[in-house]
Design a protein around this motif. Structure first.
Motif, PDB file in Angstrom:
ATOM      1  N   ARG A 114       0.801  -1.224   0.000  1.00  0.00           N
ATOM      2  CA  ARG A 114       0.000   0.000   0.000  1.00  0.00           C
ATOM      3  C   ARG A 114       0.834   1.275   0.000  1.00  0.00           C
ATOM      4  NH1 ARG A 114      -3.059   3.558   3.614  1.00  0.00           N
ATOM      5  NH2 ARG A 114      -4.960   4.188   2.494  1.00  0.00           N
ATOM      6  N   LEU A 115       1.751   1.406   0.967  1.00  0.00           N
ATOM      7  CA  LEU A 115       2.512   2.653   1.090  1.00  0.00           C
ATOM      8  C   LEU A 115       3.358   2.898  -0.159  1.00  0.00           C
ATOM      9  CD1 LEU A 115       3.220   5.068   2.860  1.00  0.00           C
ATOM     10  CD2 LEU A 115       5.088   3.711   3.856  1.00  0.00           C
ATOM     11  N   LEU A 116       3.945   1.834  -0.695  1.00  0.00           N
ATOM     12  CA  LEU A 116       4.753   1.978  -1.907  1.00  0.00           C
ATOM     13  C   LEU A 116       3.894   2.412  -3.091  1.00  0.00           C
ATOM     14  CD1 LEU A 116       7.023  -1.194  -1.590  1.00  0.00           C
ATOM     15  CD2 LEU A 116       7.692   1.179  -1.203  1.00  0.00           C
ATOM     16  N   LEU A 117       2.642   1.939  -3.136  1.00  0.00           N
ATOM     17  CA  LEU A 117       1.766   2.265  -4.256  1.00  0.00           C
ATOM     18  C   LEU A 117       1.069   3.611  -4.090  1.00  0.00           C
ATOM     19  CD1 LEU A 117       0.271  -1.236  -5.119  1.00  0.00           C
ATOM     20  CD2 LEU A 117       2.215  -0.033  -6.136  1.00  0.00           C
ATOM     21  N   ILE A 118       1.333   4.274  -3.007  1.00  0.00           N
ATOM     22  CA  ILE A 118       0.926   5.679  -2.852  1.00  0.00           C
ATOM     23  C   ILE A 118       2.117   6.591  -3.151  1.00  0.00           C
ATOM     24  CG2 ILE A 118       0.095   7.443  -1.257  1.00  0.00           C
ATOM     25  CD1 ILE A 118      -1.337   5.164   0.275  1.00  0.00           C
ATOM     26  N   MET A 147       3.357  17.255 -20.481  1.00  0.00           N
ATOM     27  CA  MET A 147       4.042  16.710 -19.307  1.00  0.00           C
ATOM     28  C   MET A 147       3.274  17.006 -18.019  1.00  0.00           C
ATOM     29  SD  MET A 147       6.655  15.128 -20.566  1.00  0.00           S
ATOM     30  CE  MET A 147       7.822  14.831 -19.246  1.00  0.00           C
ATOM     31  N   ARG A 148       2.662  18.192 -17.932  1.00  0.00           N
ATOM     32  CA  ARG A 148       1.896  18.524 -16.725  1.00  0.00           C
ATOM     33  C   ARG A 148       0.624  17.689 -16.638  1.00  0.00           C
ATOM     34  NH1 ARG A 148       3.224  24.871 -17.748  1.00  0.00           N
ATOM     35  NH2 ARG A 148       5.442  24.640 -17.212  1.00  0.00           N
ATOM     36  N   THR A 149       0.019  17.431 -17.773  1.00  0.00           N
ATOM     37  CA  THR A 149      -1.143  16.542 -17.785  1.00  0.00           C
ATOM     38  C   THR A 149      -0.729  15.130 -17.393  1.00  0.00           C
ATOM     39  OG1 THR A 149      -2.076  17.881 -19.576  1.00  0.00           O
ATOM     40  CG2 THR A 149      -3.098  15.755 -19.152  1.00  0.00           C
ATOM     41  N   SER A 150       0.428  14.686 -17.882  1.00  0.00           N
ATOM     42  CA  SER A 150       0.952  13.369 -17.523  1.00  0.00           C
ATOM     43  C   SER A 150       1.209  13.280 -16.017  1.00  0.00           C
ATOM     44  CB  SER A 150       2.253  13.091 -18.285  1.00  0.00           C
ATOM     45  OG  SER A 150       2.037  13.079 -19.674  1.00  0.00           O
ATOM     46  N   ALA A 151       1.763  14.342 -15.445  1.00  0.00           N
ATOM     47  CA  ALA A 151       1.994  14.371 -13.999  1.00  0.00           C
ATOM     48  C   ALA A 151       0.677  14.249 -13.244  1.00  0.00           C
ATOM     49  CB  ALA A 151       2.711  15.663 -13.609  1.00  0.00           C
ATOM     50  N   GLY A 152      -0.356  14.932 -13.725  1.00  0.00           N
ATOM     51  CA  GLY A 152      -1.668  14.835 -13.095  1.00  0.00           C
ATOM     52  C   GLY A 152      -2.207  13.414 -13.097  1.00  0.00           C
ATOM     53  N   LEU A 153      -1.966  12.684 -14.190  1.00  0.00           N
ATOM     54  CA  LEU A 153      -2.405  11.294 -14.255  1.00  0.00           C
ATOM     55  C   LEU A 153      -1.653  10.432 -13.239  1.00  0.00           C
ATOM     56  CD1 LEU A 153      -2.696  10.855 -18.130  1.00  0.00           C
ATOM     57  CD2 LEU A 153      -4.575  10.938 -16.471  1.00  0.00           C
ATOM     58  N   ALA A 154      -0.355  10.677 -13.072  1.00  0.00           N
ATOM     59  CA  ALA A 154       0.416   9.929 -12.070  1.00  0.00           C
ATOM     60  C   ALA A 154      -0.105  10.205 -10.665  1.00  0.00           C
ATOM     61  CB  ALA A 154       1.895  10.284 -12.177  1.00  0.00           C
ATOM     62  N   PHE A 155      -0.447  11.464 -10.385  1.00  0.00           N
ATOM     63  CA  PHE A 155      -1.012  11.793  -9.069  1.00  0.00           C
ATOM     64  C   PHE A 155      -2.359  11.096  -8.862  1.00  0.00           C
ATOM     65  CE2 PHE A 155       1.546  15.906  -9.468  1.00  0.00           C
ATOM     66  CZ  PHE A 155       2.580  15.412  -8.685  1.00  0.00           C
ATOM     67  N   LEU A 156      -3.149  10.972  -9.932  1.00  0.00           N
ATOM     68  CA  LEU A 156      -4.407  10.219  -9.837  1.00  0.00           C
ATOM     69  C   LEU A 156      -4.133   8.759  -9.489  1.00  0.00           C
ATOM     70  CD1 LEU A 156      -6.749  11.446 -12.740  1.00  0.00           C
ATOM     71  CD2 LEU A 156      -7.232  11.460 -10.283  1.00  0.00           C
ATOM     72  N   GLY A 157      -3.055   8.207 -10.075  1.00  0.00           N
ATOM     73  CA  GLY A 157      -2.673   6.846  -9.736  1.00  0.00           C
ATOM     74  C   GLY A 157      -2.363   6.695  -8.255  1.00  0.00           C
ATOM     75  N   ALA A 158      -1.629   7.661  -7.686  1.00  0.00           N
ATOM     76  CA  ALA A 158      -1.334   7.632  -6.253  1.00  0.00           C
ATOM     77  C   ALA A 158      -2.621   7.680  -5.426  1.00  0.00           C
ATOM     78  CB  ALA A 158      -0.423   8.798  -5.880  1.00  0.00           C
ATOM     79  N   LEU A 159      -3.583   8.477  -5.890  1.00  0.00           N
ATOM     80  CA  LEU A 159      -4.873   8.557  -5.185  1.00  0.00           C
ATOM     81  C   LEU A 159      -5.592   7.212  -5.211  1.00  0.00           C
ATOM     82  CD1 LEU A 159      -7.009  10.299  -3.756  1.00  0.00           C
ATOM     83  CD2 LEU A 159      -7.928  10.869  -6.032  1.00  0.00           C
ATOM     84  N   MET A 160      -5.503   6.489  -6.330  1.00  0.00           N
ATOM     85  CA  MET A 160      -6.124   5.162  -6.407  1.00  0.00           C
ATOM     86  C   MET A 160      -5.481   4.212  -5.396  1.00  0.00           C
ATOM     87  SD  MET A 160      -8.467   5.535  -8.686  1.00  0.00           S
ATOM     88  CE  MET A 160      -8.567   7.236  -8.074  1.00  0.00           C
ATOM     89  N   GLY A 161      -4.160   4.305  -5.245  1.00  0.00           N
ATOM     90  CA  GLY A 161      -3.486   3.482  -4.249  1.00  0.00           C
ATOM     91  C   GLY A 161      -3.963   3.798  -2.839  1.00  0.00           C
ATOM     92  N   PHE A 162      -4.134   5.068  -2.545  1.00  0.00           N
ATOM     93  CA  PHE A 162      -4.582   5.504  -1.210  1.00  0.00           C
ATOM     94  C   PHE A 162      -6.000   5.030  -0.919  1.00  0.00           C
ATOM     95  CE2 PHE A 162      -6.768   8.653   1.450  1.00  0.00           C
ATOM     96  CZ  PHE A 162      -5.976   8.604   2.597  1.00  0.00           C
TER      97      PHE A 162
END
Length: 513
Positions: A332-336, A486-501
């Motif tokens: 979990r923590l790693l996937l956030i 690139m900023r849109t791509s970063a936003g998608l990565a942050f969404l991925g972190a939210l899914m992990g959380f």
């Protein structure tokens, strides 16, 4: 099902053959991004052509990988794995011989069919054959050594592209694939499920393939004909309806290639949502960074390939360690934190403007690549372990296929949507850059038409306006488009972190799914 120890002779042959075969797919992906500028120039390809060359492969992976995993579970994981490797190396050889863009797209489809059988087979063999207590370490080892084997891909691809030999990037798959086939034939035992009475879900495969193809076509037509053109509207509408139909088929099918009951697990659902967002952002970010370096910043393609070495070295050094941490404490923590760090790296890379080329690498691209590499190093093995740990061994091939298909579907959507957005961003920035420049209507049309070529835009012949001004406008416009992508791509990565959380908590092996 009988399993073996990771360090046993049988375990070592399973790992080596899986790594060798998987390396082909990774080489194909990482090296192809580096050689795209040379390929575009050699084949006179437009920006849309590049995205079709990428998506022809990804479409087949996304559509057939689910069936590939189910075929392995039913008919034998080793048998289907070997069939996939053979088709993949045949497609690779044909890609290397392609005389034009259309041929290359068709042969990339053949590669994709092979990859759909091959890619889920590697992790499925590992998950079904290695002891459960060592599975996380095995997956981490697979991640690390696959990266090690493929580390030379971008470097070799860059060197070959600079020498005008970009076609050989496809040919290098052939000896690797042949070596893997020999190992599998002589050293690896077959594994399959005892229940082999189920039929294959061909209606589902056809529906998702057509749906993804129509959505891709619709997005890639937007820069040429506009958002409100009937071609775009009908393609996107039909594609979305077919994707909805695919979900209905999977829910009602007796033997679906994507069993919807797997998604009853919050961990499985969350892991796949994380995969979708993270890999969409990563794929778009890495592609546009490569194009930026070569076509705008003045890097040679070899230098561009070398810039990814810190990323791959971090994957080698940290992937197995991350897998062991996931085994001990849970993923979990790693996937956030992992996807969040990757998002920070992409965001850092978005602020790079015009540089002095490779001489400025250490103060421009390098910091962002390090942070991106750190994030991905702590994500890949725990993410795979979370996916495979959320289902029973009975569904190991199907689960691997679903997760890999989701990552490829993410790539398809990223290439299609970001491809269209990049041209629109480039065109909008170019209009702004050229506001103070006087053109005849014909000259202006010729200059702005080059937006479809993105970083490969060239000043048209016969233009009377200062060509240096137009060339600078092209470069500045691409950098502006690159920053937004690139900023849109970063936003998608942050969404991925939210899914992990939100979704990923304790991972307990499913027993009766």
């Amino acid at each position: 099902m009988t399993t073996v120890a990771l360090k046993s002779p049988a375990g070592k042959w399973i790992m080596v053959s899986a790594i060798m075969a998987s390396a082909m797919a990774f080489i194909d992906g990482t090296a192809l991004n580096v050689v795209l500028p040379a390929l575009q120039k050699s084949l006179q390809a437009s920006g849309a052509d590049l995205f079709w060359i990428l998506n022809a492969y990804l479409l087949m992976l996304a559509a057939l990988m689910l069936i590939g995993g189910a075929l392995g579970d039913k008919l034998g994981r080793k048998r289907i794995f070997m069939a996939g490797i053979f088709i993949f190396i045949c497609g690779s050889a044909l890609c290397g011989l392609s005389p034009g863009v259309t041929y290359l797209v068709v042969f990339r489809i053949i590669q994709g069919i092979g990859g759909a059988l091959m890619i889920p087979g590697s992790l499925s063999l590992i998950s079904s054959s290695i002891n459960v207590k060592e599975r996380g370490k095995a997956i981490g080892t697979w991640s690390a050594f696959t990266t090690l084997v493929t580390m030379g891909g971008p470097v070799l691809g860059g060197a070959l592209a600079d020498a005008g030999l970009w076609r050989y990037i496809f040919f290098i798959n052939v000896p690797i694939g042949l070596a893997a086939l020999v190992m599998l034939w002589f050293k690896v035992n077959e594994t399959k499920d005892d229940d082999s009475g189920q039929t294959l879900d061909f209606p589902g495969a056809i529906t998702i393939a057509l749906g993804l193809a129509l959505v891709t076509f619709g997005f890639l037509r937007i820069p040429a004909v506009g958002l409100y053109n009937w071609q775009v509207f009908l393609s996107l509408a039909a594609g979305v309806l077919l994707l909805i139909a695919f979900l209905i088929i999977e829910r009602k099918c007796s033997y679906p290639m994507m069993p919807m009951k797997l998604f009853a697990s919050a961990t499985f659902s969350g892991s796949n949502l994380l995969t979708f967002f993270l890999y969409a952002g990563l794929g778009a970010g890495m592609l546009f960074m490569s194009l930026n370096m070569v076509q705008v910043q003045g890097y040679s393609q070899l230098q561009s390939g070398l810039t990814f070495l810190p990323f791959t070295l971090m994957m080698i050094g940290l992937a197995r360690f991350a897998g062991s941490i996931a085994d001990k404490f849970g993923p979990r923590l790693l996937l956030i934190c992992g996807p969040a760090a990757a998002g920070v790296g992409l965001l850092m890379l978005s602020f790079i403007k015009q540089t002095n080329g490779a001489a400025d690498y250490w103060t421009t691209f390098f910091p962002g690549i390090i942070v991106l590499g750190l994030g991905m190093s702590f994500t890949v093995a725990p993410l795979t372990a979370a996916v495979m740990g959320a289902v029973s061994d009975h569904f190991s091939g199907t689960a691997s296929g679903v997760n890999n298909a989701v990552s490829r579907i993410a790539g398809v959507f990223a290439n299609a949507i970001f491809g269209a957005l990049a041209v629109l961003f480039f065109f909008g920035a170019l209009q702004t850059q050229l506001k103070g420049v006087k053109f005849s209507p014909h000259d202006k049309q010729m200059v702005t038409a080059q937006a479809a070529n993105l970083g490969n835009a060239k000043v048209p012949e016969g233009i009377n306006t200062d060509k240096k001004t137009i060339g600078k406008a092209y470069r500045d416009s691409f950098i502006s488009a690159y920053a937004k992508i690139m900023r849109t791509s970063a936003g998608l990565a942050f969404l991925g972190a939210l899914m992990g959380f939100v979704f990923i908590h304790g991972v307990k092996k499913a027993e009766h799914q």
